[in-house]
Design an enzyme around this catalytic site. Sequence first.
Site, short mmCIF file in Angstrom:
data_model
loop_
_atom_site.label_atom_id
_atom_site.label_comp_id
_atom_site.label_asym_id
_atom_site.label_seq_id
_atom_site.Cartn_x
_atom_site.Cartn_y
_atom_site.Cartn_z
CB SER A 146 -47.86 -13.09 41.34
OG SER A 146 -47.62 -12.71 42.57
CE1 TYR A 159 -51.50 -16.84 42.55
CE2 TYR A 159 -49.90 -15.38 43.85
CZ TYR A 159 -50.80 -15.75 42.87
OH TYR A 159 -51.51 -14.58 42.21
#
Length: 254
Positions: A146, A159
């Site tokens: 990400s 996350y």
Amino acid sequence: MMSDYLRELFSLDGRRALVTGGSSGIGYVIAEAIGRAGAEVVLVARRENELGKAVTRLREHGVSASWISADLADRDDVRRVCATAGDVDILVNDAGNNIRKPMAELTVEDYERTIAVNLTAPYLLGQHFGPRMAARGWGRIINLGSQQSISAFGDSGAYGTAKAAIAGLTRSQAEAWSPRGVCVNTIIPGFVLTPLTEPAQALPGRVEALAARHMVGRNGLPGDFAGAAVFLAGDASAFVTGQMLFVDGGFSVH
Ligand SMILES: NC(=O)c1ccc[n+]([C@@H]2O[C@H](COP(=O)([O-])OP(=O)(O)OC[C@H]3O[C@@H](n4cnc5c(N)ncnc54)[C@H](O)[C@@H]3O)[C@@H](O)[C@H]2O)c1
Ligand SMILES: O=C(O)[C@H](O)[C@@H](O)[C@H](O)[C@H](O)CO
């Protein structure tokens, strides 16, 4: 017309792929792309009805496909996937979840579930399939990172922690198995319009603001990941390992 040379470079004929998160979003597109390039595909996700629908779509495209239902936050389920999947040449660790809360409000349960799905499952699946690929002398592992692998976003600290660690996991897996033909790489998306990002999409002005942060002037769509996945899954990427491939419309350099 595509030459035999290009066909050989990108063909995945005879390969078998396991794609976690393959029932939805980016994972489905990756499964379809590598399946249409010739690989047999096994999808892993939780919801049987979604898996069934995805497998039907894949078969409509001529892809040989099946699924295993599993909660990758559950280590017994991960072990069951390892025990039942058979030989895997291409492992795609796509399944991900993001529990969105301010850093100080994330509970230890939120943290542990997020780490389990986004980091521990890729670690354990790699530990099972990586050495088996190496023993056969060929393999590919594609992990999903990400922008949070390299920078901080708000309200997704667990996350972000997992996705930063995915870059390190990729390097460690590459170091372990690349000498025996297993290339391991991370795809780093931009902001992609999928179910995962629906909470962010619902914030007023957020979609437009994020679109403007991509050099190409738009947000990502799942289809944007097909080409990179076929490249990283096959012989064309034989000298590419341990890397982060930014498929992000220039987001990270804007
Ligand atoms: N959408 C984005 O903007 C974006 C950006 C960067 C990275 N990513 C990453 O890309 C990957 C795919 O995300 P997406 O946007 O396509 O999301 P998505 O919600 O469409 O798909 C996520 C998939 O993971 C599966 N999954 C989630 N939790 C699971 C669990 N506990 N057990 C088994 N399967 C589980 C879901 O069933 C689904 O198939 C994720 O790793 C995500 O972190 C997405
Ligand atoms: O769950 C999410 O909201 C996304 O994954 C975001 O974190 C960004 O889209 C991603 O970080 C960009 O790569």
